[in-house]
Design a protein around this motif. Structure first.
Motif, PDB file in Angstrom:
ATOM      1  N   LEU A  77      26.510 -51.203  11.296  1.00 49.15           N
ATOM      2  CA  LEU A  77      25.480 -49.556  11.440  1.00 49.15           C
ATOM      3  C   LEU A  77      23.947 -50.308  12.040  1.00 49.15           C
ATOM      4  CD1 LEU A  77      26.548 -47.536   8.138  1.00 49.15           C
ATOM      5  CD2 LEU A  77      27.132 -47.133   9.763  1.00 49.15           C
ATOM      6  N   GLU A  78      23.660 -50.490  13.202  1.00 49.25           N
ATOM      7  CA  GLU A  78      22.362 -50.385  13.586  1.00 49.25           C
ATOM      8  C   GLU A  78      22.336 -49.768  14.761  1.00 49.25           C
ATOM      9  OE1 GLU A  78      23.609 -54.319  14.740  1.00 49.25           O
ATOM     10  OE2 GLU A  78      25.009 -53.661  16.038  1.00 49.25           O
ATOM     11  N   THR A  79      20.547 -49.894  14.754  1.00 45.36           N
ATOM     12  CA  THR A  79      19.966 -49.106  16.514  1.00 45.36           C
ATOM     13  C   THR A  79      20.258 -50.982  16.898  1.00 45.36           C
ATOM     14  OG1 THR A  79      17.712 -50.328  15.859  1.00 45.36           O
ATOM     15  CG2 THR A  79      18.605 -48.013  15.295  1.00 45.36           C
ATOM     16  N   ARG A  80      20.226 -50.469  18.711  1.00 39.74           N
ATOM     17  CA  ARG A  80      20.700 -51.334  19.678  1.00 39.74           C
ATOM     18  C   ARG A  80      19.408 -52.325  19.289  1.00 39.74           C
ATOM     19  NH1 ARG A  80      19.608 -48.511  25.404  1.00 39.74           N
ATOM     20  NH2 ARG A  80      17.614 -48.384  24.055  1.00 39.74           N
ATOM     21  N   LYS A  81      18.531 -53.055  18.049  1.00 41.37           N
ATOM     22  CA  LYS A  81      17.337 -53.595  18.289  1.00 41.37           C
ATOM     23  C   LYS A  81      17.606 -54.183  16.486  1.00 41.37           C
ATOM     24  CE  LYS A  81      13.605 -52.568  21.420  1.00 41.37           C
ATOM     25  NZ  LYS A  81      12.711 -52.406  21.689  1.00 41.37           N
ATOM     26  N   GLU A  82      18.148 -52.863  15.943  1.00 41.68           N
ATOM     27  CA  GLU A  82      17.943 -53.602  14.261  1.00 41.68           C
ATOM     28  C   GLU A  82      19.057 -52.871  13.632  1.00 41.68           C
ATOM     29  OE1 GLU A  82      13.797 -53.257  11.941  1.00 41.68           O
ATOM     30  OE2 GLU A  82      12.925 -52.525  14.501  1.00 41.68           O
ATOM     31  N   LYS A  83      19.190 -53.791  12.374  1.00 41.47           N
ATOM     32  CA  LYS A  83      20.337 -53.184  11.454  1.00 41.47           C
ATOM     33  C   LYS A  83      19.197 -52.042  10.547  1.00 41.47           C
ATOM     34  CE  LYS A  83      23.595 -56.062  11.836  1.00 41.47           C
ATOM     35  NZ  LYS A  83      24.548 -56.145  12.011  1.00 41.47           N
ATOM     36  N   LEU A  84      20.756 -51.486  10.052  1.00 45.37           N
ATOM     37  CA  LEU A  84      19.712 -49.960   9.440  1.00 45.37           C
ATOM     38  C   LEU A  84      20.481 -50.624   7.685  1.00 45.37           C
ATOM     39  CD1 LEU A  84      21.214 -46.864  11.494  1.00 45.37           C
ATOM     40  CD2 LEU A  84      19.039 -47.911  11.127  1.00 45.37           C
ATOM     41  N   ILE A  85      21.031 -51.363   7.522  1.00 47.66           N
ATOM     42  CA  ILE A  85      20.816 -51.447   5.908  1.00 47.66           C
ATOM     43  C   ILE A  85      21.072 -52.991   6.007  1.00 47.66           C
ATOM     44  CG2 ILE A  85      22.796 -51.491   4.360  1.00 47.66           C
ATOM     45  CD1 ILE A  85      23.856 -48.965   5.463  1.00 47.66           C
ATOM     46  N   GLN A  86      20.451 -53.326   5.023  1.00 47.85           N
ATOM     47  CA  GLN A  86      20.668 -54.722   4.710  1.00 47.85           C
ATOM     48  C   GLN A  86      21.493 -54.672   3.611  1.00 47.85           C
ATOM     49  OE1 GLN A  86      18.659 -56.907   6.085  1.00 47.85           O
ATOM     50  NE2 GLN A  86      18.137 -55.377   7.402  1.00 47.85           N
ATOM     51  N   ILE A  87      22.321 -56.324   3.303  1.00 47.00           N
ATOM     52  CA  ILE A  87      23.092 -56.059   2.080  1.00 47.00           C
ATOM     53  C   ILE A  87      23.163 -57.776   1.282  1.00 47.00           C
ATOM     54  CG2 ILE A  87      25.930 -55.884   1.291  1.00 47.00           C
ATOM     55  CD1 ILE A  87      26.569 -54.406   3.897  1.00 47.00           C
ATOM     56  N   ILE A  88      22.795 -57.308   0.292  1.00 47.79           N
ATOM     57  CA  ILE A  88      22.691 -58.194  -0.563  1.00 47.79           C
ATOM     58  C   ILE A  88      24.256 -59.299  -1.590  1.00 47.79           C
ATOM     59  CG2 ILE A  88      21.857 -60.136  -2.512  1.00 47.79           C
ATOM     60  CD1 ILE A  88      19.303 -58.572  -1.238  1.00 47.79           C
ATOM     61  N   ILE A  89      24.773 -60.437  -1.146  1.00 43.78           N
ATOM     62  CA  ILE A  89      25.986 -59.911  -1.990  1.00 43.78           C
ATOM     63  C   ILE A  89      25.990 -61.247  -3.127  1.00 43.78           C
ATOM     64  CG2 ILE A  89      27.927 -59.325  -0.763  1.00 43.78           C
ATOM     65  CD1 ILE A  89      28.112 -61.687   0.146  1.00 43.78           C
ATOM     66  N   SER A  90      25.319 -61.414  -4.210  1.00 42.79           N
ATOM     67  CA  SER A  90      25.820 -62.203  -5.520  1.00 42.79           C
ATOM     68  C   SER A  90      26.438 -61.974  -6.433  1.00 42.79           C
ATOM     69  CB  SER A  90      24.269 -61.307  -6.649  1.00 42.79           C
ATOM     70  OG  SER A  90      23.773 -62.411  -7.105  1.00 42.79           O
ATOM     71  N   GLY A  91      26.714 -63.509  -6.939  1.00 40.02           N
ATOM     72  CA  GLY A  91      27.534 -63.747  -7.703  1.00 40.02           C
ATOM     73  C   GLY A  91      28.191 -65.450  -8.202  1.00 40.02           C
ATOM     74  N   GLN A  92      28.548 -65.550  -8.814  1.00 41.48           N
ATOM     75  CA  GLN A  92      28.948 -67.018  -9.352  1.00 41.48           C
ATOM     76  C   GLN A  92      29.706 -67.662  -8.354  1.00 41.48           C
ATOM     77  OE1 GLN A  92      27.935 -67.198 -13.432  1.00 41.48           O
ATOM     78  NE2 GLN A  92      27.822 -64.938 -13.389  1.00 41.48           N
ATOM     79  N   PRO A  93      29.492 -69.324  -9.122  1.00 43.93           N
ATOM     80  CA  PRO A  93      29.163 -70.263  -8.105  1.00 43.93           C
ATOM     81  C   PRO A  93      31.358 -70.043  -7.545  1.00 43.93           C
ATOM     82  CG  PRO A  93      28.645 -71.140 -10.152  1.00 43.93           C
ATOM     83  CD  PRO A  93      28.617 -69.917 -10.180  1.00 43.93           C
ATOM     84  N   GLU A  94      31.807 -69.446  -8.125  1.00 43.98           N
ATOM     85  CA  GLU A  94      33.313 -69.197  -7.237  1.00 43.98           C
ATOM     86  C   GLU A  94      32.925 -68.167  -6.094  1.00 43.98           C
ATOM     87  OE1 GLU A  94      33.566 -69.609 -11.479  1.00 43.98           O
ATOM     88  OE2 GLU A  94      32.423 -68.336 -10.274  1.00 43.98           O
ATOM     89  N   LEU A  95      32.319 -67.020  -6.088  1.00 42.24           N
ATOM     90  CA  LEU A  95      31.504 -66.502  -4.659  1.00 42.24           C
ATOM     91  C   LEU A  95      32.211 -67.319  -2.929  1.00 42.24           C
ATOM     92  CD1 LEU A  95      31.460 -63.572  -3.660  1.00 42.24           C
ATOM     93  CD2 LEU A  95      28.354 -63.553  -3.697  1.00 42.24           C
ATOM     94  N   THR A  96      31.314 -68.733  -3.197  1.00 36.05           N
ATOM     95  CA  THR A  96      31.259 -69.675  -2.191  1.00 36.05           C
ATOM     96  C   THR A  96      32.789 -69.832  -1.866  1.00 36.05           C
ATOM     97  OG1 THR A  96      29.413 -70.561  -2.550  1.00 36.05           O
ATOM     98  CG2 THR A  96      30.351 -71.292  -0.975  1.00 36.05           C
ATOM     99  N   THR A  97      33.309 -69.832  -2.957  1.00 34.71           N
ATOM    100  CA  THR A  97      35.101 -70.354  -2.649  1.00 34.71           C
ATOM    101  C   THR A  97      35.903 -69.216  -1.929  1.00 34.71           C
ATOM    102  OG1 THR A  97      35.157 -71.083  -4.631  1.00 34.71           O
ATOM    103  CG2 THR A  97      37.558 -70.799  -3.124  1.00 34.71           C
ATOM    104  N   THR A  98      35.483 -67.408  -2.602  1.00 28.96           N
ATOM    105  CA  THR A  98      35.880 -66.936  -1.745  1.00 28.96           C
ATOM    106  C   THR A  98      35.690 -66.592  -0.485  1.00 28.96           C
ATOM    107  OG1 THR A  98      35.776 -65.862  -4.398  1.00 28.96           O
ATOM    108  CG2 THR A  98      35.854 -64.322  -2.045  1.00 28.96           C
ATOM    109  N   LEU A  99      34.228 -66.777  -0.002  1.00 26.72           N
ATOM    110  CA  LEU A  99      33.604 -66.565   0.987  1.00 26.72           C
ATOM    111  C   LEU A  99      34.369 -68.220   1.835  1.00 26.72           C
ATOM    112  CD1 LEU A  99      29.641 -66.176   0.304  1.00 26.72           C
ATOM    113  CD2 LEU A  99      31.657 -64.168   0.599  1.00 26.72           C
TER     114      LEU A  99
END
Length: 206
Positions: free
Chosen positions: A97-119
């Motif tokens: 979701l964005e315009t031609r110049k900018e993102k409309l939504i900023q997303i922060i995903i936060s988690g335990q160290p296992e998140l690095t493995t998931t990603l």
């Protein structure tokens, strides 16, 4: 190591010009997550039934309107290590979701160290590539643990002499491995033990 505390501080500090949706239920599939976002932004009721297309349209209209008012829209997903691949991939689509110049939504995903493995999953390569900033909170050092204990005591109103002996704080750090939540638990039990024995200073024996 305090990630949720940091997220709460962020939301409190920047709430003046930012709409936050804080998601902390890791059991959601993407459809449920979308509906929860609408509820958080007061765009739908809990019981309202919407198709995914209508949900996305309503969300897109909202972020476009807020963008026009110079207000940011931020989605925070905590404990994200428990999200399945489809839900994480859905978050990537939201970032479109964005315009031609900018993102409309900023997303922060936060988690335990296992998140690095998931990603690191091959199915999430595109999501991993979209992540513009990564940071990790690390356990406290021995010095930081000592300072943390002193800070907690001061915040609680303690004004007397050093309550925890140096050897005691060294043991607390060793057993807690620098994790603040564990430091809190050990100190709490130590203080209760000291109180029950009418001892004024927590030493290594306690």
């Amino acid at each position: 190591t305090g990630k949720t505390t940091l997220l709460n501080f962020l939301m409190e500090k920047t709430k003046g010009n930012t709409n936050f949706a804080y998601i902390f239920n890791p059991a959601l599939d993407f459809g449920d997550l979308l509906h929860t976002l609408l509820v958080k932004f007061n765009l739908a009721t809990v019981d309202e039934k919407l198709s995914k297309t209508k949900t996305m349209h309503r969300l897109n209209s909202f972020v476009m309107d807020e963008f026009g008012k110079d207000r940011n829209t931020v989605i925070i997903v905590d404990e994200a290590q428990y999200l399945d691949v489809k839900t994480l991939e859905g978050l990537r689509l939201l970032s479109n979701l964005e315009t031609r110049k900018e993102k409309l939504i900023q997303i922060i995903i936060s988690g335990q160290p296992e998140l690095t493995t998931t990603l690191g999953d091959k199915k999430l390569v595109q999501l991993a590539q979209r992540i513009g900033l990564r940071c990790q909170t690390k356990p406290l050092t021995e010095k930081e643990s000592h300072e943390y204990i002193e800070h907690r005591l001061k915040a609680a109103g303690y004004k007397g002499p050093q309550l925890f002996a140096n050897k005691a704080t060294k043991m607390i750090w060793a057993h807690s491995e620098g994790i603040p939540r564990t430091i809190n638990i050990i100190c709490d039990h130590a203080l209760l033990t000291g109180y029950s024995k009418d001892i004024k200073r927590i030493d290594s024996s306690i």
